[in-house]
Design a protein around this motif. Structure first.
Motif, PDB file in Angstrom:
ATOM      1  N   LEU B  38       0.810  -1.218   0.000  1.00 28.61           N
ATOM      2  CA  LEU B  38       0.000   0.000   0.000  1.00 28.61           C
ATOM      3  C   LEU B  38       0.847   1.273   0.000  1.00 28.61           C
ATOM      4  O   LEU B  38       0.308   2.355  -0.252  1.00 28.61           O
ATOM      5  CB  LEU B  38      -0.957   0.004   1.205  1.00 28.61           C
ATOM      6  N   ILE B  39       2.146   1.164   0.252  1.00 32.50           N
ATOM      7  CA  ILE B  39       2.970   2.380   0.212  1.00 32.50           C
ATOM      8  C   ILE B  39       2.998   2.942  -1.216  1.00 32.50           C
ATOM      9  O   ILE B  39       2.555   4.073  -1.434  1.00 32.50           O
ATOM     10  CB  ILE B  39       4.388   2.126   0.770  1.00 32.50           C
ATOM     11  N   PRO B  40       3.450   2.173  -2.231  1.00 30.67           N
ATOM     12  CA  PRO B  40       3.398   2.744  -3.590  1.00 30.67           C
ATOM     13  C   PRO B  40       1.966   2.941  -4.091  1.00 30.67           C
ATOM     14  O   PRO B  40       1.665   3.962  -4.717  1.00 30.67           O
ATOM     15  CB  PRO B  40       4.144   1.704  -4.443  1.00 30.67           C
ATOM     16  N   LEU B  41       1.067   1.970  -3.805  1.00 28.08           N
ATOM     17  CA  LEU B  41      -0.303   2.086  -4.313  1.00 28.08           C
ATOM     18  C   LEU B  41      -1.003   3.313  -3.719  1.00 28.08           C
ATOM     19  O   LEU B  41      -1.651   4.084  -4.438  1.00 28.08           O
ATOM     20  CB  LEU B  41      -1.104   0.815  -3.974  1.00 28.08           C
ATOM     21  N   GLY B  42      -0.864   3.497  -2.411  1.00 28.74           N
ATOM     22  CA  GLY B  42      -1.523   4.618  -1.741  1.00 28.74           C
ATOM     23  C   GLY B  42      -0.965   5.950  -2.207  1.00 28.74           C
ATOM     24  O   GLY B  42      -1.726   6.894  -2.458  1.00 28.74           O
ATOM     25  N   LEU B  43       0.370   6.015  -2.352  1.00 31.43           N
ATOM     26  CA  LEU B  43       0.980   7.266  -2.812  1.00 31.43           C
ATOM     27  C   LEU B  43       0.535   7.592  -4.234  1.00 31.43           C
ATOM     28  O   LEU B  43       0.232   8.741  -4.552  1.00 31.43           O
ATOM     29  CB  LEU B  43       2.513   7.168  -2.738  1.00 31.43           C
ATOM     30  N   TRP B  44       0.483   6.559  -5.081  1.00 28.56           N
ATOM     31  CA  TRP B  44       0.005   6.772  -6.448  1.00 28.56           C
ATOM     32  C   TRP B  44      -1.436   7.287  -6.433  1.00 28.56           C
ATOM     33  O   TRP B  44      -1.788   8.235  -7.143  1.00 28.56           O
ATOM     34  CB  TRP B  44       0.077   5.465  -7.260  1.00 28.56           C
ATOM     35  N   THR B  76      -5.258  -1.269  -5.618  1.00 26.00           N
ATOM     36  CA  THR B  76      -5.295  -0.430  -4.423  1.00 26.00           C
ATOM     37  C   THR B  76      -6.511  -0.772  -3.580  1.00 26.00           C
ATOM     38  O   THR B  76      -6.420  -0.920  -2.351  1.00 26.00           O
ATOM     39  CB  THR B  76      -5.334   1.064  -4.821  1.00 26.00           C
ATOM     40  N   ILE B  77      -7.674  -0.895  -4.237  1.00 28.19           N
ATOM     41  CA  ILE B  77      -8.914  -1.142  -3.492  1.00 28.19           C
ATOM     42  C   ILE B  77      -8.873  -2.510  -2.814  1.00 28.19           C
ATOM     43  O   ILE B  77      -9.187  -2.640  -1.627  1.00 28.19           O
ATOM     44  CB  ILE B  77     -10.128  -1.018  -4.447  1.00 28.19           C
ATOM     45  N   ILE B  78      -8.455  -3.537  -3.549  1.00 22.29           N
ATOM     46  CA  ILE B  78      -8.414  -4.881  -2.973  1.00 22.29           C
ATOM     47  C   ILE B  78      -7.428  -4.938  -1.803  1.00 22.29           C
ATOM     48  O   ILE B  78      -7.738  -5.451  -0.713  1.00 22.29           O
ATOM     49  CB  ILE B  78      -8.044  -5.924  -4.061  1.00 22.29           C
ATOM     50  N   THR B  79      -6.223  -4.381  -2.025  1.00 24.65           N
ATOM     51  CA  THR B  79      -5.202  -4.414  -0.974  1.00 24.65           C
ATOM     52  C   THR B  79      -5.632  -3.600   0.238  1.00 24.65           C
ATOM     53  O   THR B  79      -5.432  -4.019   1.387  1.00 24.65           O
ATOM     54  CB  THR B  79      -3.865  -3.880  -1.519  1.00 24.65           C
ATOM     55  N   ALA B  80      -6.232  -2.432  -0.005  1.00 26.23           N
ATOM     56  CA  ALA B  80      -6.651  -1.572   1.108  1.00 26.23           C
ATOM     57  C   ALA B  80      -7.758  -2.242   1.929  1.00 26.23           C
ATOM     58  O   ALA B  80      -7.744  -2.184   3.166  1.00 26.23           O
ATOM     59  CB  ALA B  80      -7.129  -0.219   0.579  1.00 26.23           C
ATOM     60  N   PHE B  81      -8.721  -2.890   1.260  1.00 28.44           N
ATOM     61  CA  PHE B  81      -9.778  -3.572   2.014  1.00 28.44           C
ATOM     62  C   PHE B  81      -9.203  -4.747   2.813  1.00 28.44           C
ATOM     63  O   PHE B  81      -9.599  -4.984   3.950  1.00 28.44           O
ATOM     64  CB  PHE B  81     -10.904  -4.042   1.081  1.00 28.44           C
ATOM     65  N   TYR B  82      -8.277  -5.470   2.217  1.00 28.97           N
ATOM     66  CA  TYR B  82      -7.639  -6.584   2.911  1.00 28.97           C
ATOM     67  C   TYR B  82      -6.932  -6.070   4.168  1.00 28.97           C
ATOM     68  O   TYR B  82      -7.124  -6.579   5.284  1.00 28.97           O
ATOM     69  CB  TYR B  82      -6.643  -7.258   1.950  1.00 28.97           C
ATOM     70  N   HIS B  83      -6.135  -5.000   3.976  1.00 31.62           N
ATOM     71  CA  HIS B  83      -5.392  -4.408   5.086  1.00 31.62           C
ATOM     72  C   HIS B  83      -6.343  -3.874   6.165  1.00 31.62           C
ATOM     73  O   HIS B  83      -6.101  -4.048   7.358  1.00 31.62           O
ATOM     74  CB  HIS B  83      -4.508  -3.284   4.535  1.00 31.62           C
ATOM     75  N   ALA B  84      -7.439  -3.257   5.730  1.00 30.63           N
ATOM     76  CA  ALA B  84      -8.410  -2.684   6.678  1.00 30.63           C
ATOM     77  C   ALA B  84      -9.073  -3.785   7.504  1.00 30.63           C
ATOM     78  O   ALA B  84      -9.260  -3.634   8.720  1.00 30.63           O
ATOM     79  CB  ALA B  84      -9.469  -1.881   5.923  1.00 30.63           C
ATOM     80  N   VAL B  85      -9.435  -4.894   6.846  1.00 33.69           N
ATOM     81  CA  VAL B  85     -10.064  -6.006   7.571  1.00 33.69           C
ATOM     82  C   VAL B  85      -9.118  -6.547   8.642  1.00 33.69           C
ATOM     83  O   VAL B  85      -9.511  -6.765   9.791  1.00 33.69           O
ATOM     84  CB  VAL B  85     -10.489  -7.124   6.599  1.00 33.69           C
TER      85      VAL B  85
END
Lengths: 131, 131
Positions: B38-44, B76-85
């Protein structure tokens, strides 16, 4: 167990705050906030997919005072959670666990959050032709 | 054997490495890997949103029509939801004490994450191909 009082975990109201505990609590709070922000991102994408009218309604909410405050909050939360997350990843790798280092990186996280948030908003307003 | 005789854990338990929670370090590890991704994905994502500040529906639609945007946004969405869960699960485990309430909340959050992530990806595809 009379005569042997067990140590109690610190109660919030009498707990002296330290930088290390504040950064830890903020990491959780910003994480929860970002999870809510993720739902808002889904709303934004669904609005963009639903056509011009619903998209414009959401964009005008984004431009309102409440919308801007929410976006400001989410951008602060994002940069804080990312920078403090880097700190956590460094700890997991075994770096920066000493107390002076933990205080130094904690301060750096706050400064970095302020700088990156300011940068993002200055560029954003520049994009909109504010200056 | 000197090492093993000091431990209360049986040799088979040490080899399996699953610990008292019987699930090993998979949760911890997945949280770190999604954080890293999520570091590169979130920054992008944040950089893209900042550059799109004040953009109209046509500009957003054009942004969404690029295969790179679609792929990066879906990731980004898939990784962020995974991380959030994973993160919200830890918060729930720490602060919700009734077993039934704890389990119910964790299941609800997982269902909600799958639902919202699906909605986001469908919205992405509709905005890109039918918008």
């Amino acid at each position: 167990m009379a005569g042997h009082p067990r140590p109690l975990s610190p109660h919030l109201q009498i707990y002296r705050r330290q930088l290390t505990s504040v950064t830890s609590i903020l990491h959780r709070l910003t994480g929860i906030g970002l999870a809510v922000g993720l739902l808002y991102l889904v709303c934004w994408l669904v609005a963009a997919a639903s056509g011009l009218e619903s998209f414009d309604r959401l964009q005008s909410f984004n431009g309102s005072i409440i919308g801007r405050l929410l976006l400001l909050g989410w951008s602060v939360a994002f940069f804080y959670h990312m920078l403090n997350g880097l700190r956590h990843l460094a700890w997991d790798a075994g770096w920066g666990f000493e107390l002076p280092a933990a205080y130094k990186t904690g301060t750096a996280v706050f400064i970095g959050t302020a700088v990156l948030t300011l940068l993002a908003w200055v560029i954003g307003y520049y994009q909109m032709g504010a200056f | 054997m000197a090492e093993a005789s000091k431990s209360l854990r049986s040799p088979i338990a040490r080899v399996r490495g699953l610990g008292s929670a019987k699930e090993g370090v998979s949760h911890w590890w997945a949280q770190r890997l999604t954080a890293l991704a999520l570091i590169p994905l979130g920054l992008w994502f944040v950089a893209s949103v900042v550059c799109l500040a004040g953009a109209d529906h046509a500009a957003i639609a054009q942004w969404l029509s690029s295969p790179f945007t679609l792929g990066a946004l879906a990731l980004t969405i898939i990784t962020a939801f995974y991380h959030a869960v994973l993160g919200l699960q830890v918060v729930i485990e720490d602060y919700v004490h009734g077993h039934a309430a704890k389990l119910t909340l964790i299941i609800l959050i997982q269902f909600a994450a799958f639902g919202f992530a699906t909605a986001a990806i469908i919205a992405l595809l509709v905005a890109a191909f039918a918008g």
